[in-house]
Design a protein around this motif. Structure first.
Motif, PDB file in Angstrom:
ATOM      1  N   GLN A 142       0.816  -1.202   0.000  1.00  0.00           N
ATOM      2  CA  GLN A 142       0.000   0.000   0.000  1.00  0.00           C
ATOM      3  C   GLN A 142       0.858   1.264   0.000  1.00  0.00           C
ATOM      4  O   GLN A 142       0.525   2.254  -0.648  1.00  0.00           O
ATOM      5  N   LEU A 143       1.964   1.224   0.723  1.00  0.00           N
ATOM      6  CA  LEU A 143       2.840   2.396   0.821  1.00  0.00           C
ATOM      7  C   LEU A 143       3.335   2.826  -0.553  1.00  0.00           C
ATOM      8  O   LEU A 143       3.469   4.022  -0.823  1.00  0.00           O
ATOM      9  N   ALA A 144       3.586   1.866  -1.418  1.00  0.00           N
ATOM     10  CA  ALA A 144       4.040   2.198  -2.766  1.00  0.00           C
ATOM     11  C   ALA A 144       2.987   2.963  -3.548  1.00  0.00           C
ATOM     12  O   ALA A 144       3.307   3.711  -4.482  1.00  0.00           O
ATOM     13  N   LYS A 145       1.723   2.807  -3.171  1.00  0.00           N
ATOM     14  CA  LYS A 145       0.616   3.467  -3.869  1.00  0.00           C
ATOM     15  C   LYS A 145       0.241   4.805  -3.236  1.00  0.00           C
ATOM     16  O   LYS A 145      -0.570   5.553  -3.793  1.00  0.00           O
ATOM     17  N   LEU A 146       0.811   5.081  -2.057  1.00  0.00           N
ATOM     18  CA  LEU A 146       0.394   6.261  -1.296  1.00  0.00           C
ATOM     19  C   LEU A 146       0.524   7.577  -2.058  1.00  0.00           C
ATOM     20  O   LEU A 146      -0.419   8.385  -2.042  1.00  0.00           O
ATOM     21  N   PRO A 147       1.642   7.869  -2.729  1.00  0.00           N
ATOM     22  CA  PRO A 147       1.730   9.172  -3.404  1.00  0.00           C
ATOM     23  C   PRO A 147       0.600   9.412  -4.397  1.00  0.00           C
ATOM     24  O   PRO A 147       0.036  10.513  -4.439  1.00  0.00           O
ATOM     25  N   GLU A 148       0.233   8.421  -5.178  1.00  0.00           N
ATOM     26  CA  GLU A 148      -0.844   8.606  -6.140  1.00  0.00           C
ATOM     27  C   GLU A 148      -2.202   8.678  -5.450  1.00  0.00           C
ATOM     28  O   GLU A 148      -3.090   9.403  -5.902  1.00  0.00           O
ATOM     29  N   VAL A 149      -2.369   7.941  -4.351  1.00  0.00           N
ATOM     30  CA  VAL A 149      -3.620   8.034  -3.578  1.00  0.00           C
ATOM     31  C   VAL A 149      -3.850   9.472  -3.129  1.00  0.00           C
ATOM     32  O   VAL A 149      -4.931  10.039  -3.316  1.00  0.00           O
ATOM     33  N   VAL A 150      -2.832  10.068  -2.539  1.00  0.00           N
ATOM     34  CA  VAL A 150      -2.978  11.438  -2.034  1.00  0.00           C
ATOM     35  C   VAL A 150      -3.091  12.424  -3.188  1.00  0.00           C
ATOM     36  O   VAL A 150      -3.907  13.364  -3.142  1.00  0.00           O
ATOM     37  N   ALA A 151      -2.305  12.225  -4.247  1.00  0.00           N
ATOM     38  CA  ALA A 151      -2.373  13.127  -5.397  1.00  0.00           C
ATOM     39  C   ALA A 151      -3.755  13.116  -6.022  1.00  0.00           C
ATOM     40  O   ALA A 151      -4.293  14.168  -6.410  1.00  0.00           O
ATOM     41  N   SER A 152      -4.369  11.945  -6.122  1.00  0.00           N
ATOM     42  CA  SER A 152      -5.704  11.838  -6.701  1.00  0.00           C
ATOM     43  C   SER A 152      -6.731  12.549  -5.836  1.00  0.00           C
ATOM     44  O   SER A 152      -7.599  13.280  -6.331  1.00  0.00           O
ATOM     45  N   ARG A 153      -6.642  12.351  -4.528  1.00  0.00           N
ATOM     46  CA  ARG A 153      -7.564  13.032  -3.617  1.00  0.00           C
ATOM     47  C   ARG A 153      -7.401  14.552  -3.717  1.00  0.00           C
ATOM     48  O   ARG A 153      -8.387  15.291  -3.693  1.00  0.00           O
ATOM     49  N   ARG A 154      -6.155  14.994  -3.806  1.00  0.00           N
ATOM     50  CA  ARG A 154      -5.912  16.436  -3.913  1.00  0.00           C
ATOM     51  C   ARG A 154      -6.457  16.992  -5.230  1.00  0.00           C
ATOM     52  O   ARG A 154      -7.001  18.103  -5.259  1.00  0.00           O
ATOM     53  N   ARG A 155      -6.321  16.216  -6.275  1.00  0.00           N
ATOM     54  CA  ARG A 155      -6.771  16.675  -7.587  1.00  0.00           C
ATOM     55  C   ARG A 155      -8.285  16.923  -7.591  1.00  0.00           C
ATOM     56  O   ARG A 155      -8.741  17.999  -7.990  1.00  0.00           O
ATOM     57  N   THR A 156      -9.060  15.967  -7.135  1.00  0.00           N
ATOM     58  CA  THR A 156     -10.522  16.136  -7.166  1.00  0.00           C
ATOM     59  C   THR A 156     -11.011  17.094  -6.086  1.00  0.00           C
ATOM     60  O   THR A 156     -11.992  17.813  -6.295  1.00  0.00           O
ATOM     61  N   ALA A 157     -10.322  17.137  -4.948  1.00  0.00           N
ATOM     62  CA  ALA A 157     -10.701  18.121  -3.927  1.00  0.00           C
ATOM     63  C   ALA A 157     -10.489  19.535  -4.456  1.00  0.00           C
ATOM     64  O   ALA A 157     -11.326  20.428  -4.230  1.00  0.00           O
ATOM     65  N   GLY A 158      -9.400  19.742  -5.165  1.00  0.00           N
ATOM     66  CA  GLY A 158      -9.168  21.058  -5.771  1.00  0.00           C
ATOM     67  C   GLY A 158     -10.232  21.408  -6.781  1.00  0.00           C
ATOM     68  O   GLY A 158     -10.674  22.560  -6.867  1.00  0.00           O
ATOM     69  N   GLN A 159     -10.679  20.417  -7.548  1.00  0.00           N
ATOM     70  CA  GLN A 159     -11.753  20.669  -8.503  1.00  0.00           C
ATOM     71  C   GLN A 159     -13.049  21.058  -7.794  1.00  0.00           C
ATOM     72  O   GLN A 159     -13.774  21.944  -8.257  1.00  0.00           O
ATOM     73  N   LEU A 160     -13.328  20.409  -6.675  1.00  0.00           N
ATOM     74  CA  LEU A 160     -14.555  20.749  -5.949  1.00  0.00           C
ATOM     75  C   LEU A 160     -14.479  22.156  -5.366  1.00  0.00           C
ATOM     76  O   LEU A 160     -15.464  22.905  -5.401  1.00  0.00           O
ATOM     77  N   ILE A 161     -13.328  22.525  -4.845  1.00  0.00           N
ATOM     78  CA  ILE A 161     -13.173  23.892  -4.331  1.00  0.00           C
ATOM     79  C   ILE A 161     -13.449  24.901  -5.431  1.00  0.00           C
ATOM     80  O   ILE A 161     -14.186  25.883  -5.230  1.00  0.00           O
ATOM     81  N   GLU A 162     -12.890  24.667  -6.605  1.00  0.00           N
ATOM     82  CA  GLU A 162     -13.122  25.592  -7.712  1.00  0.00           C
ATOM     83  C   GLU A 162     -14.587  25.585  -8.136  1.00  0.00           C
ATOM     84  O   GLU A 162     -15.153  26.642  -8.459  1.00  0.00           O
ATOM     85  N   GLY A 163     -15.212  24.416  -8.146  1.00  0.00           N
ATOM     86  CA  GLY A 163     -16.620  24.349  -8.501  1.00  0.00           C
ATOM     87  C   GLY A 163     -17.498  25.109  -7.528  1.00  0.00           C
ATOM     88  O   GLY A 163     -18.428  25.826  -7.930  1.00  0.00           O
ATOM     89  N   LEU A 164     -17.203  25.000  -6.242  1.00  0.00           N
ATOM     90  CA  LEU A 164     -17.999  25.706  -5.239  1.00  0.00           C
ATOM     91  C   LEU A 164     -17.735  27.207  -5.291  1.00  0.00           C
ATOM     92  O   LEU A 164     -18.650  28.010  -5.089  1.00  0.00           O
ATOM     93  N   ARG A 165     -16.503  27.585  -5.559  1.00  0.00           N
ATOM     94  CA  ARG A 165     -16.218  29.018  -5.741  1.00  0.00           C
ATOM     95  C   ARG A 165     -17.032  29.570  -6.905  1.00  0.00           C
ATOM     96  O   ARG A 165     -17.486  30.713  -6.874  1.00  0.00           O
TER      97      ARG A 165
END
Length: 406
Positions: free
Chosen positions: A240-263
């Motif tokens: 799982q640790l090997a997958k962690l960077p992409e897990v967090v990057a993916s979450r950050r990517r869509t969270a950023g999209q939601l912030i922009e959508g709500l703005r």
């Protein structure tokens, strides 16, 4: 919506389990997987030591052991957290003292912590709630000034970044991580404690293995429990640790999209003052919408690891919005907890047997900001690495519908 419990478990984890089972060694005292996991996590975090253990709660217990409170000593912590933050304090016969939080994000307010430091304070235990970086720089300075240990609970904050570029979990004397089923990465249950201090690492390793210094033979140096991680847990955690960077990057990517959508609905820019002159709330920006006069505080993305996606509605509309989103099939809930931990029923109950020690005559102080967040202003949306732009669109449209926007 995507399954809110979405995981990244697959062939790599199956192969890891097979490797361990075929080796015939499932115990980490003699196996190699747990020690390898410790090295890999320590390298990732730039820490001198990582101690693997059975759960995130166990890691927190190790951190309290490292702080070495005497019975009746106090540890200041937050009322908005899982009980696993507080249980280790009681397990060491110490007293949890609850400090109030920043109303913008639910993280500990350093000023509230400072006001509670007394002659029996031994440590500060800070939680990076939902993956948002807490003000650990201020808390570390406060701890150092008073000779206290600073413990960082990073169960929800894998790869959360601090303003100085370090990861959450490395600013305190001890940082803890969780591998429980619903965290960023998982092995079902598991934890790690991070420290740069050789003596603290020694205390934690001893306590996790029944006070047994294996190099000294079958001799028990101090009190300890069996908090050892198994080789099976460690092997899955390494995959799982090997997958962690992409897990967090993916979450950050869509969270950023939601912030922009709500703005885009009129919630404004997080770096500017609200249109109506409303309050600026620490890590969030409160802006009043033109439709219905509803204000929603958006989380700042800086350093956030997005275990959950939180919103704060300062006027107390969180239950209504949560119900609206839930009816639309979005995994949203108001409050996060049934009640903040300073209001939990357990404070009226015995601790051990019929004894209330060390809580005789103990009553947690009110934490009005935390209580208001849980009761009326905080909303969380489940988040995971499998969300897509389409999920972001569904959430944005559902919020718009609640606000009466087209």
């Amino acid at each position: 919506m995507a399954e809110p419990a979405g995981r990244t478990l697959g062939d790599e984890e199956v192969a890891a389990l097979e490797r361990v089972i075929r080796s015939g060694m499932l115990n980490s005292v003699w196996g190699a997987e747990a020690r390898a996991l410790e090295r890999e996590v320590a390298e990732l975090y730039g820490s001198r030591h990582a101690i693997a253990c059975a759960s995130g709660t166990a890691a927190l217990h190790l951190s309290v052991v490292a702080a070495a409170p005497d019975p009746g000593d106090e540890i200041i912590t937050t009322p908005i957290t899982d009980f696993g933050t507080v249980a280790p304090i009681l397990a060491q016969n110490a007293v949890p003292v609850f400090a109030d939080v920043d109303p913008s994000d639910g993280n500990l307010d350093p000023d509230a912590v400072a006001a509670l430091i007394g002659p029996r304070t031994r440590a500060i235990m800070v939680v990076h709630l939902f993956g948002a970086p807490a003000k650990v720089g201020e808390l570390r300075r406060l701890a150092d000034r008073h000779g206290l240990a600073l413990i960082e609970d990073c169960a929800q904050a894998w790869l959360t970044e601090l303003p100085d570029g370090r990861y959450a979990g490395t600013a305190g004397h001890v940082g803890t991580l969780s591998l429980q089923q619903w965290k960023h990465i998982t092995c079902g249950d598991g934890g790690l404690a991070l420290t740069d201090d050789d003596e603290l690492a020694r205390r934690m390793r001893l306590f996790a293995d029944k006070g047994w210094d294996r190099a000294a033979g079958r001799s028990h140096e101090s009190l300890g429990l069996n908090y050892r991680m198994t080789e099976l847990q460690a092997a899955v955690a390494r995959a799982q640790l090997a997958k962690l960077p992409e897990v967090v990057a993916s979450r950050r990517r869509t969270a950023g999209q939601l912030i922009e959508g709500l703005r885009g609905l009129g919630l404004g820019d997080a770096e500017t003052e609200p249109k109506t002159g409303g309050p600026k709330m620490g890590g969030l920006q409160a802006c009043e919408l033109e439709a219905g006069g509803v204000r929603i505080g958006l989380p700042r993305p800086d350093g956030h690891a997005w275990w959950l996606f939180p919103l704060v509605l300062p006027e107390g509309d969180a239950p209504g919005l949560a119900a609206h989103l839930s009816a639309a099939g979005i995994p949203a809930r108001a409050g996060y907890l049934k009640e903040p931990l300073n209001q939990a029923p357990l404070w009226d109950a015995p601790v051990y047997g019929s004894s209330r020690y060390p809580l005789e005559d103990y009553r947690p102080a009110p934490c009005p900001e935390a209580e208001r967040l849980v009761a009326t202003t905080l909303l969380t949306i489940d988040w995971n690495e499998h969300y897509t732009s389409e999920h972001v669109k569904v959430i944005t449209e559902a919020v718009a519908g609640y606000l009466g926007r087209p």
